[in-house]
Motif scaffolding. Structure first.
Motif, PDB file in Angstrom:
ATOM      1  N   GLY A 275       0.813  -1.208   0.000  1.00 26.21           N
ATOM      2  CA  GLY A 275       0.000   0.000   0.000  1.00 26.21           C
ATOM      3  C   GLY A 275       0.844   1.255   0.000  1.00 26.21           C
ATOM      4  O   GLY A 275       2.084   1.212  -0.062  1.00 26.21           O
ATOM      5  N   TRP A 276       0.169   2.377   0.067  1.00 27.08           N
ATOM      6  CA  TRP A 276       0.813   3.687   0.115  1.00 27.08           C
ATOM      7  C   TRP A 276       0.107   4.519   1.178  1.00 27.08           C
ATOM      8  O   TRP A 276      -1.122   4.594   1.209  1.00 27.08           O
ATOM      9  CB  TRP A 276       0.739   4.389  -1.235  1.00 27.08           C
ATOM     10  CG  TRP A 276       1.528   5.657  -1.262  1.00 27.08           C
ATOM     11  CD1 TRP A 276       1.075   6.930  -1.038  1.00 27.08           C
ATOM     12  CD2 TRP A 276       2.929   5.779  -1.490  1.00 27.08           C
ATOM     13  NE1 TRP A 276       2.107   7.842  -1.125  1.00 27.08           N
ATOM     14  CE2 TRP A 276       3.264   7.150  -1.400  1.00 27.08           C
ATOM     15  CE3 TRP A 276       3.940   4.859  -1.759  1.00 27.08           C
ATOM     16  CZ2 TRP A 276       4.557   7.626  -1.578  1.00 27.08           C
ATOM     17  CZ3 TRP A 276       5.224   5.327  -1.937  1.00 27.08           C
ATOM     18  CH2 TRP A 276       5.530   6.692  -1.847  1.00 27.08           C
ATOM     19  N   VAL A 277       0.900   5.133   2.055  1.00 25.68           N
ATOM     20  CA  VAL A 277       0.339   5.883   3.170  1.00 25.68           C
ATOM     21  C   VAL A 277       0.222   7.355   2.787  1.00 25.68           C
ATOM     22  O   VAL A 277       1.220   7.988   2.434  1.00 25.68           O
ATOM     23  CB  VAL A 277       1.207   5.749   4.437  1.00 25.68           C
ATOM     24  CG1 VAL A 277       0.572   6.525   5.589  1.00 25.68           C
ATOM     25  CG2 VAL A 277       1.392   4.283   4.811  1.00 25.68           C
ATOM     26  N   ASN A 278      -0.991   7.879   2.873  1.00 22.62           N
ATOM     27  CA  ASN A 278      -1.223   9.318   2.718  1.00 22.62           C
ATOM     28  C   ASN A 278      -1.222   9.913   4.118  1.00 22.62           C
ATOM     29  O   ASN A 278      -2.218   9.827   4.848  1.00 22.62           O
ATOM     30  CB  ASN A 278      -2.558   9.579   2.014  1.00 22.62           C
ATOM     31  CG  ASN A 278      -2.749  11.041   1.659  1.00 22.62           C
ATOM     32  OD1 ASN A 278      -2.393  11.935   2.433  1.00 22.62           O
ATOM     33  ND2 ASN A 278      -3.315  11.290   0.479  1.00 22.62           N
ATOM     34  N   GLU A 279      -0.088  10.513   4.497  1.00 22.13           N
ATOM     35  CA  GLU A 279       0.053  10.982   5.864  1.00 22.13           C
ATOM     36  C   GLU A 279      -0.823  12.198   6.144  1.00 22.13           C
ATOM     37  O   GLU A 279      -1.228  12.410   7.292  1.00 22.13           O
ATOM     38  CB  GLU A 279       1.528  11.289   6.155  1.00 22.13           C
ATOM     39  CG  GLU A 279       2.420  10.059   6.060  1.00 22.13           C
ATOM     40  CD  GLU A 279       3.853  10.328   6.490  1.00 22.13           C
ATOM     41  OE1 GLU A 279       4.040  10.972   7.538  1.00 22.13           O
ATOM     42  OE2 GLU A 279       4.777   9.892   5.776  1.00 22.13           O
ATOM     43  N   GLU A 280      -1.134  12.992   5.135  1.00 20.51           N
ATOM     44  CA  GLU A 280      -1.988  14.151   5.358  1.00 20.51           C
ATOM     45  C   GLU A 280      -3.428  13.720   5.629  1.00 20.51           C
ATOM     46  O   GLU A 280      -4.092  14.241   6.534  1.00 20.51           O
ATOM     47  CB  GLU A 280      -1.937  15.084   4.142  1.00 20.51           C
ATOM     48  CG  GLU A 280      -0.582  15.765   3.951  1.00 20.51           C
ATOM     49  CD  GLU A 280      -0.601  16.735   2.788  1.00 20.51           C
ATOM     50  OE1 GLU A 280      -1.662  16.873   2.144  1.00 20.51           O
ATOM     51  OE2 GLU A 280       0.442  17.361   2.530  1.00 20.51           O
ATOM     52  N   GLN A 281      -3.912  12.748   4.865  1.00 24.43           N
ATOM     53  CA  GLN A 281      -5.274  12.256   5.067  1.00 24.43           C
ATOM     54  C   GLN A 281      -5.348  11.174   6.140  1.00 24.43           C
ATOM     55  O   GLN A 281      -6.438  10.783   6.554  1.00 24.43           O
ATOM     56  CB  GLN A 281      -5.830  11.690   3.751  1.00 24.43           C
ATOM     57  CG  GLN A 281      -5.939  12.706   2.637  1.00 24.43           C
ATOM     58  CD  GLN A 281      -6.472  12.090   1.355  1.00 24.43           C
ATOM     59  OE1 GLN A 281      -6.778  10.903   1.293  1.00 24.43           O
ATOM     60  NE2 GLN A 281      -6.591  12.912   0.320  1.00 24.43           N
ATOM     61  N   ARG A 282      -4.168  10.688   6.560  1.00 23.78           N
ATOM     62  CA  ARG A 282      -4.082   9.625   7.568  1.00 23.78           C
ATOM     63  C   ARG A 282      -4.849   8.380   7.119  1.00 23.78           C
ATOM     64  O   ARG A 282      -5.649   7.811   7.852  1.00 23.78           O
ATOM     65  CB  ARG A 282      -4.586  10.121   8.929  1.00 23.78           C
ATOM     66  CG  ARG A 282      -3.781  11.302   9.439  1.00 23.78           C
ATOM     67  CD  ARG A 282      -4.150  11.718  10.834  1.00 23.78           C
ATOM     68  NE  ARG A 282      -3.327  12.858  11.254  1.00 23.78           N
ATOM     69  CZ  ARG A 282      -3.403  13.441  12.440  1.00 23.78           C
ATOM     70  NH1 ARG A 282      -4.270  12.993  13.331  1.00 23.78           N
ATOM     71  NH2 ARG A 282      -2.619  14.462  12.743  1.00 23.78           N
ATOM     72  N   LYS A 283      -4.548   7.983   5.889  1.00 22.69           N
ATOM     73  CA  LYS A 283      -5.161   6.787   5.303  1.00 22.69           C
ATOM     74  C   LYS A 283      -4.102   5.984   4.572  1.00 22.69           C
ATOM     75  O   LYS A 283      -3.082   6.523   4.134  1.00 22.69           O
ATOM     76  CB  LYS A 283      -6.273   7.172   4.323  1.00 22.69           C
ATOM     77  CG  LYS A 283      -7.508   7.782   4.971  1.00 22.69           C
ATOM     78  CD  LYS A 283      -8.567   8.079   3.913  1.00 22.69           C
ATOM     79  CE  LYS A 283      -9.819   8.678   4.556  1.00 22.69           C
ATOM     80  NZ  LYS A 283     -10.852   8.984   3.516  1.00 22.69           N
ATOM     81  N   PRO A 318       8.294   9.052  10.683  1.00 29.16           N
ATOM     82  CA  PRO A 318       7.806   9.204   9.300  1.00 29.16           C
ATOM     83  C   PRO A 318       7.048   7.935   8.896  1.00 29.16           C
ATOM     84  O   PRO A 318       7.642   6.865   8.767  1.00 29.16           O
ATOM     85  CB  PRO A 318       9.091   9.391   8.485  1.00 29.16           C
ATOM     86  CG  PRO A 318      10.110   9.849   9.477  1.00 29.16           C
ATOM     87  CD  PRO A 318       9.755   9.177  10.765  1.00 29.16           C
ATOM     88  N   VAL A 319       5.743   8.059   8.709  1.00 28.87           N
ATOM     89  CA  VAL A 319       4.897   6.867   8.610  1.00 28.87           C
ATOM     90  C   VAL A 319       5.090   6.141   7.281  1.00 28.87           C
ATOM     91  O   VAL A 319       5.315   4.924   7.254  1.00 28.87           O
ATOM     92  CB  VAL A 319       3.412   7.245   8.817  1.00 28.87           C
ATOM     93  CG1 VAL A 319       2.540   5.983   8.776  1.00 28.87           C
ATOM     94  CG2 VAL A 319       3.234   7.959  10.145  1.00 28.87           C
ATOM     95  N   ASN A 320       5.009   6.856   6.170  1.00 32.56           N
ATOM     96  CA  ASN A 320       5.068   6.166   4.881  1.00 32.56           C
ATOM     97  C   ASN A 320       6.418   5.506   4.648  1.00 32.56           C
ATOM     98  O   ASN A 320       6.493   4.381   4.149  1.00 32.56           O
ATOM     99  CB  ASN A 320       4.762   7.128   3.737  1.00 32.56           C
ATOM    100  CG  ASN A 320       4.605   6.411   2.415  1.00 32.56           C
ATOM    101  OD1 ASN A 320       3.872   5.425   2.300  1.00 32.56           O
ATOM    102  ND2 ASN A 320       5.311   6.879   1.403  1.00 32.56           N
ATOM    103  N   ARG A 321       7.507   6.200   5.017  1.00 34.43           N
ATOM    104  CA  ARG A 321       8.829   5.588   4.837  1.00 34.43           C
ATOM    105  C   ARG A 321       8.982   4.351   5.710  1.00 34.43           C
ATOM    106  O   ARG A 321       9.516   3.329   5.258  1.00 34.43           O
ATOM    107  CB  ARG A 321       9.918   6.615   5.145  1.00 34.43           C
ATOM    108  CG  ARG A 321      10.237   7.553   3.989  1.00 34.43           C
ATOM    109  CD  ARG A 321      11.305   8.551   4.366  1.00 34.43           C
ATOM    110  NE  ARG A 321      10.766   9.633   5.192  1.00 34.43           N
ATOM    111  CZ  ARG A 321      11.515  10.496   5.856  1.00 34.43           C
ATOM    112  NH1 ARG A 321      12.838  10.371   5.838  1.00 34.43           N
ATOM    113  NH2 ARG A 321      10.968  11.473   6.544  1.00 34.43           N
ATOM    114  N   SER A 322       8.538   4.424   6.947  1.00 38.24           N
ATOM    115  CA  SER A 322       8.596   3.253   7.813  1.00 38.24           C
ATOM    116  C   SER A 322       7.777   2.112   7.217  1.00 38.24           C
ATOM    117  O   SER A 322       8.222   0.951   7.188  1.00 38.24           O
ATOM    118  CB  SER A 322       8.057   3.594   9.211  1.00 38.24           C
ATOM    119  OG  SER A 322       8.790   4.640   9.807  1.00 38.24           O
ATOM    120  N   PHE A 323       6.581   2.426   6.755  1.00 37.92           N
ATOM    121  CA  PHE A 323       5.681   1.439   6.151  1.00 37.92           C
ATOM    122  C   PHE A 323       6.335   0.765   4.946  1.00 37.92           C
ATOM    123  O   PHE A 323       6.331  -0.477   4.830  1.00 37.92           O
ATOM    124  CB  PHE A 323       4.388   2.141   5.740  1.00 37.92           C
ATOM    125  CG  PHE A 323       3.342   1.243   5.127  1.00 37.92           C
ATOM    126  CD1 PHE A 323       2.301   0.747   5.889  1.00 37.92           C
ATOM    127  CD2 PHE A 323       3.387   0.930   3.769  1.00 37.92           C
ATOM    128  CE1 PHE A 323       1.329  -0.070   5.313  1.00 37.92           C
ATOM    129  CE2 PHE A 323       2.430   0.119   3.194  1.00 37.92           C
ATOM    130  CZ  PHE A 323       1.379  -0.382   3.966  1.00 37.92           C
TER     131      PHE A 323
END
Length: 458
Positions: A275-283, A318-323
Motif C-alpha cells: 500500500g501507500w500511506v497518505n500521511e496528510e489524510q491519515r489513510k 515518518p509513517v510512509n517511509r517506515s511502512f
C-alpha cells in the motif's frame, strides 16, 4: 533546497552504515558455510569439499577486509557529527563497542591468518578450529553491535546523572543493559539475515557456473548446501521476524503503528500486504487482510492494536517511509523462502540443469537478502524517530555543537565518492575470483594433509 545539520548528519551516517552493512552479513554467512564445507571435508575426506572451503575462504577474506575498512569510519562519526549523543551515552555505548573489539574483532582477526594461510602448515583439525573461531568471532561482532543498537531502541540497566557537561547515562546493571528488552529477538533476526546473505551468495555463484556449464561438481555442491542452509535461515527468519514484531508492539508501539500505517487504535486491526500511506489524510491505500494484525499481535482479532493517535504527533515517526521499508523487507523474506524451497527441491532431485529460468533466479537471489537487510535496518531506525535514544533523547539533540551544514555536505560528497570507488573495487575483485573459479589443485590436499580419498557422493 536547504539541508539542515541534523538531516545531513543523519544522511551521512545512514550512508556510512548502509555501505558498511553490505559486508558483515556476507562474512557472517560465509563463515558458517566455511564451517559446513570444512566439516564435511573432515568427515568424508572428499576433495570437493576441500576445494569448496578454499575457494570460499578467499571470498571471505575479501568481504572481511572491506568490512573492517568501512566500519572504522562510523566510530569517528560519533565524535565528528554526534558529539552530544556520544557524551550522553558514552558509558553505555562505549562498553558495548569495547566488548566488540575485545571479544569479537581480536578473536576473528587472531585466527584469520591460520584460516587463510594455514592449509598446508597445520593439522586439519587445527585449521578447522581456526575456521570455527573466525566464524564465532564474526558472530560475536554482530552480538555487541546489535546490543548497542538495541539499547538505543529499548534502554535498560542505566540511570541518568547530572555532570558539568550536562546529563549523562551511566550503566547500573551491565547485564540488564546487554539483555535489554529487544536485544535477543533483534539479534536472532539480524543473524538469520546474515546467514541468508552468505548462503545465497554461494548459491548465486553456483547457479552462474551451471548456466555457463563450468565447474559443474563444484557448482552443484554450492547450490545444494547453500540452498539447504538458505532455506533453514529463511524459515528461521520468518519466526524471528514475528517474535521481533511482537517485541516492537510491546516496547515501541508507535513504531509498529507506523510500520502498519495504523493511525487509529482499533480492534480487528488490518494487516496490509502492500500500500501507500497518505500521511496528510491519515489513510492507507492498499490491500489489507482485516483483523490479521490484531491476531498476530494479541492472538485475538477483537483485541485493539495501539495506533498513532495514542501519541503526540511530534513523536510520530515518518509513517510512509517506515511502512514501505518494513513491507519491502517482509515481502523479500517470503520470496526468499519460496526461492530456497523450489531451488532445493530441484537441486536435490538433479533437475536444475533443465530449468534455466530457475538458475537465473538463483543467480539474482544474492540481491534479496542484501536488500532485505538494508530495508530492515532502515525501517528500524526510521521507525525510532524522532528519538536517538527511545523516549529519552531526541535525534536533534544528539548532533555536535557548532557543526556547519556545508562541512557535513562536503564530507558527505567525498565519502560517497570514496565508497563508490571501494564498491567498484570490491565488485572487480569478487568478479575476478568468480571468473577464475576454484583452483584445480585444491581438489587434492597437499603435503602431510593428504589422505586416501573416499568416492564423491555429492
Amino acid at each position: 533546497m536547504e539541508w539542515d545539520v541534523v538531516t545531513l548528519s543523519r544522511i551521512q551516517f545512514a550512508a556510512t552504515v548502509a555501505f558498511h552493512y553490505l559486508y558483515p552479513p556476507l562474512s557472517i554467512g560465509l563463515g558458517v558455510m566455511l564451517v559446513i564445507f570444512e566439516s564435511l571435508w573432515l568427515r568424508t575426506n572428499n576433495p570437493l569439499f576441500h576445494q569448496l572451503a578454499r575457494f570460499w575462504t578467499r571470498v571471505f577474506a575479501l568481504t572481511f577486509a572491506l568490512g573492517v575498512a568501512t566500519g572504522i569510519v562510523m566510530e569517528f562519526e560519533f565524535g565528528t557529527n554526534w558529539a552530544n549523543y556520544s557524551r550522553f551515552v558514552g558509558d553505555v555505548f562505549g562498553s558495548a563497542l569495547a566488548a566488540e573489539g575485545i571479544f569479537a574483532f581480536f578473536l576473528e582477526s587472531g585466527f584469520l591468518a591460520v584460516l587463510l594461510f594455514g592449509w598446508d602448515k597445520v593439522k586439519r583439525s587445527t585449521h578447522f578450529f581456526a575456521t570455527l573461531m573466525v566464524c564465532l568471532g564474526a558472530h560475536f561482532s554482530a552480538i555487541w553491535i546489535v546490543v548497542a543498537n538495541s539499547w538505543m531502541q529499548t534502554p535498560a540497566g542505566f540511570h541518568i546523572v547530572d555532570t558539568p557537561m550536562g546529563p549523562r547515562a551511566e550503566i547500573t546493571d551491565f547485564w540488564a543493559m546487554v539483555l535489554n528488552p529487544s536485544s535477543l529477538h533483534r539479534l536472532s533476526h539480524v543473524i538469520c539475515g546474515c546467514w541468508q546473505a552468505g548462503a545465497f551468495l554461494v548459491v548465486s555463484v553456483g547457479a552462474w557456473y551451471l548456466l555457463k556449464r563450468v565447474h559443474l561438481d563444484f557448482a552443484r555442491a554450492c547450490i545444494k548446501y547453500g540452498l539447504t542452509f538458505g532455506l533453514v535461515a529463511s524459515l528461521l527468519q520468518l519466526v524471528t521476524g514475528h517474535i521481533s514484531a511482537e517485541g516492537v508492539a510491546r516496547n515501541q508501539p508507535a513504531k509498529l503503528a507506523a510500520f502498519e500505517g495504523l493511525f487509529e487504535t482499533r480492534p480487528r486491526a488490518p494487516l496490509y500486504l502492500l500500500g501507500w500511506v497518505n500521511e496528510e489524510q491519515r489513510k492507507v491505500h492498499g490491500i489489507a487482510i482485516p483483523g490479521l494484525l490484531s491476531w498476530l499481535v494479541h492472538g485475538d482479532v477483537n483485541q485493539p492494536v495501539t495506533g498513532l493517535d495514542q501519541f503526540p504527533e511530534e513523536d510520530w515517526p515518518p509513517v510512509n517511509r517506515s511502512f514501505q521499508f518494513y513491507h519491502l523487507m517482509v515481502a523479500i523474506g517470503f520470496a526468499m523462502i519460496a526461492i530456497a524451497a523450489v531451488g532445493s527441491w530441484h537441486a536435490w532431485r538433479g533437475t536444475l540443469m533443465d530449468r534455466r529460468w530457475l538458475l537465473w533466479l538463483l543467480v539474482l537471489s544474492v540481491l534479496g537478502p542484501q536488500i532485505a537487510n538494508q530495508a530492515g535496518w532502515f525501517a528500524a531506525e526510521i521507525g525510532r524517530q524522532p528519538w536517538i535514544v527511545y523516549g529519552i533523547m531526541r535525534t536533534a539533540e544528539g548532533v555536535s555543537p557548532n557543526l556547519k551544514a556545508e562541512t557535513v555536505l562536503a564530507s558527505l560528497i567525498l565519502f560517497t565518492v570514496v565508497y563508490l570507488l571501494l564498491f567498484a573495487v570490491f565488485l572487480y575483485l569478487l568478479n575476478e575470483k568468480i571468473q577464475k573459479g576454484p583452483d584445480a589443485e585444491d581438489l587434492i590436499p597437499s603435503g602431510k594433509l593428504a589422505l586416501p580419498m573416499r568416492p564423491d557422493k555429492t
